[in-house]
Write an enzyme that holds these catalytic residues in place. Structure first.
Site, PDB file in Angstrom:
ATOM      1  N   ALA A  47      -4.684   2.521   1.412  1.00  0.00           N
ATOM      2  CA  ALA A  47      -4.458   3.884   0.925  1.00  0.00           C
ATOM      3  C   ALA A  47      -5.766   4.646   0.744  1.00  0.00           C
ATOM      4  CB  ALA A  47      -3.679   3.851  -0.389  1.00  0.00           C
ATOM      5  N   THR A  57       0.842  -1.200   0.000  1.00  0.00           N
ATOM      6  CA  THR A  57       0.000   0.000   0.000  1.00  0.00           C
ATOM      7  C   THR A  57       0.875   1.247   0.000  1.00  0.00           C
ATOM      8  OG1 THR A  57      -0.161   0.358   2.394  1.00  0.00           O
ATOM      9  CG2 THR A  57      -1.701  -1.236   1.432  1.00  0.00           C
ATOM     10  N   GLU A  58       0.376   2.300  -0.627  1.00  0.00           N
ATOM     11  CA  GLU A  58       1.136   3.538  -0.764  1.00  0.00           C
ATOM     12  C   GLU A  58       1.392   4.205   0.589  1.00  0.00           C
ATOM     13  OE1 GLU A  58      -1.477   2.476  -2.465  1.00  0.00           O
ATOM     14  OE2 GLU A  58      -1.802   3.618  -4.292  1.00  0.00           O
ATOM     15  N   ASN A  59       0.489   3.974   1.551  1.00  0.00           N
ATOM     16  CA  ASN A  59       0.654   4.621   2.852  1.00  0.00           C
ATOM     17  C   ASN A  59       1.641   3.873   3.749  1.00  0.00           C
ATOM     18  OD1 ASN A  59      -1.257   2.566   2.877  1.00  0.00           O
ATOM     19  ND2 ASN A  59      -2.325   3.382   4.650  1.00  0.00           N
ATOM     20  N   GLY A  60       2.152   2.728   3.304  1.00  0.00           N
ATOM     21  CA  GLY A  60       3.254   2.129   4.049  1.00  0.00           C
ATOM     22  C   GLY A  60       3.015   0.779   4.696  1.00  0.00           C
TER      23      GLY A  60
END
Lengths: 231, 218
Positions: B72, B49-52
């Site tokens: 995300a 996921t882009e948020n980590g």
């Protein structure tokens, strides 16, 4: 004994009209609720806001947009905040978009004392318009200047008195980057612990990047999935 | 857009068949999110996921959601064994470095050459690109899931995209309710027809030139 950075927001005189504020969080997750309300209550306006996204109208930095305190927004996405879209189309809000990874890295560069980054994400699209380019090792890159801010506001799970921080799961997201890129950085902590209570191996943000620590009053908004469950 | 739940599931299920053992995969918002339901645990896939998060799991049971553990799009998720958390710069570092095997995303338009447009309708809808440009440009394989036509029945697979691009020549595969198409050496190939549709249906609702190379699947 070292002086603790733990303080009360009433004792801080930092907020000014027209200042640049960088806010941690991703879709409001990991955004600092108490610090955002503090900025709202101060009444300052004309803010340049740097944030991964515009949150939701009632969540995270989205609140500052909804209350029309922001004149310029630097972000990767505003789709979850229709109010931001409305203000952009009416001309009340100037929005500059960067690809998410590029924005994160521009902030990190600002925090790490670099002038900028070389990145090829967006070559062949409108992203490259007006960008300075350079060829390194035979590959073309855009030069993306670093981003810093007058004030960085972030949230974390635990902070010690030196400002060492640890985060909670996916609420880490942009917070460590934003923490390092503020000329002044305030960390809002769910829990404040004594120096020595955090294991040196687990500290993600070093206290040297943090100027002030405040106790969080907790998230004061409902998430979209909570509202959906209620309806 | 306007597709029923069963059709969306059918597209997601077909997309999941592209995922192989041990891959690192990113799923976008919308139909791509549904793909997670069709990836067998035995494949040992790491969802990114882009948020980590690397190692995202499915939705938690109601009452077990955690506001600080989300995808995300901001919706609660879980994690699998071996998962890790990191900041957003690292999340995209692993993408730019070439570790992402597959990204599955939605689109407004795709060209026969694989150009994708999905982040802006100038003057109308300007949500921003989020991580779409990073993902579409840097993933080893880009799969677009979308309705074959617009709500008004106009083709979305075009000779040339009319909207600003997310990536130039980035898409490798398009899966719609009507067909599965591959983009290879700059050309569009029709490889599968979805249930209830004919080759004619696909050709009539696609603007870009198509080569027909139907593959019989088990």
């Amino acid at each position: 004994m070292r002086k603790s950075k733990l303080c009360h927001l009433d004792d801080l005189d930092l907020l000014k009209d027209g200042m640049t504020i960088m806010c941690g969080g991703f879709g409001g997750v990991g955004s600092p609720p108490t610090l955002i309300d503090w900025i709202l209550d101060s009444g300052i306006k004309g803010i340049t806001l740097i944030s991964n996204d515009a949150g939701f109208p009632w969540i995270g930095p989205g609140k500052l947009v909804t209350e029309k305190r922001v004149k310029r927004l630097i972000a990767s996405h505003i789709g979850s905040n229709p109010e931001a879209g409305k203000q952009m189309h009416s001309g009340d809000l100037e929005v500059t978009f960067y690809p998410q990874g590029t924005l994160a890295e521009k902030i990190r560069a600002g925090g790490m004392g670099l002038g900028g980054i070389l990145v090829d994400v967006g070559l062949g699209t409108s992203i490259e318009e007006g960008k300075e380019k350079v060829t390194v090792n035979g590959r073309e890159y855009m030069i993306e200047p670093a981003l810093q801010a007058d004030l960085a506001i972030i949230s974390c799970k635990k902070a010690d008195g030196y400002g060492n921080l640890i985060y909670d799961q996916s609420a880490r997201n942009t917070n460590p980057l934003v923490a390092s890129a503020g000329n002044i950085t305030i960390a809002e902590a769910d829990e404040v612990v004594d120096i020595g209570q955090l294991h040196p191996e687990e500290i993600i943000t070093q206290g040297v990047f943090v100027d002030h620590v405040v106790q969080s009053k907790g998230v004061d908004w409902k998430w979209v999935w909570e509202l959906k469950q209620e309806s | 857009m306007g597709m029923g739940a069963e059709t969306r599931k059918l597209i997601a299920k077909r997309a999941a068949e592209e995922i192989e053992f041990g891959m690192m995969v990113n799923l976008g918002i919308g139909i791509p999110t549904l793909v997670a339901d069709y990836i067998p645990d035995s494949l040992g896939v790491m969802l990114h996921t882009e948020n980590g998060i690397l190692g995202m799991g499915g939705s938690p049971e109601r009452g077990h959601e955690d506001g600080n553990l989300s995808n995300a799009g901001g919706y609660p998720v879980s994690i699998i064994k071996g998962a890790s958390f990191f900041d957003s710069a690292e999340a995209f570092g692993m993408v730019r470095r070439g570790h992402l095997d597959i990204t599955i995303l939605g689109a407004l338009e795709v060209s026969g050459k694989g150009d994708i447009a999905n982040w802006i309708v100038p003057g109308k809808r300007v949500p921003g690109m989020g991580g779409a440009i990073d993902l579409a440009q840097k993933a080893k394989k880009v799969i677009v899931l979308m309705s074959h036509t617009t709500k008004d029945g106009k083709p979305k697979i075009l000779t040339t995209c009319s909207l600003p691009l997310t990536v130039k020549e980035g898409a490798n595969m398009i899966i719609t309710e009507r067909a599965v198409l591959k983009i290879e050496s700059g050309g569009l190939k029709l490889i599968e027809i979805m249930p209830g549709y004919t080759v004619e249906d696909v050709l009539n609702s696609t603007e870009a030139e198509i080569e027909i190379e139907l593959v019989r699947r088990n």
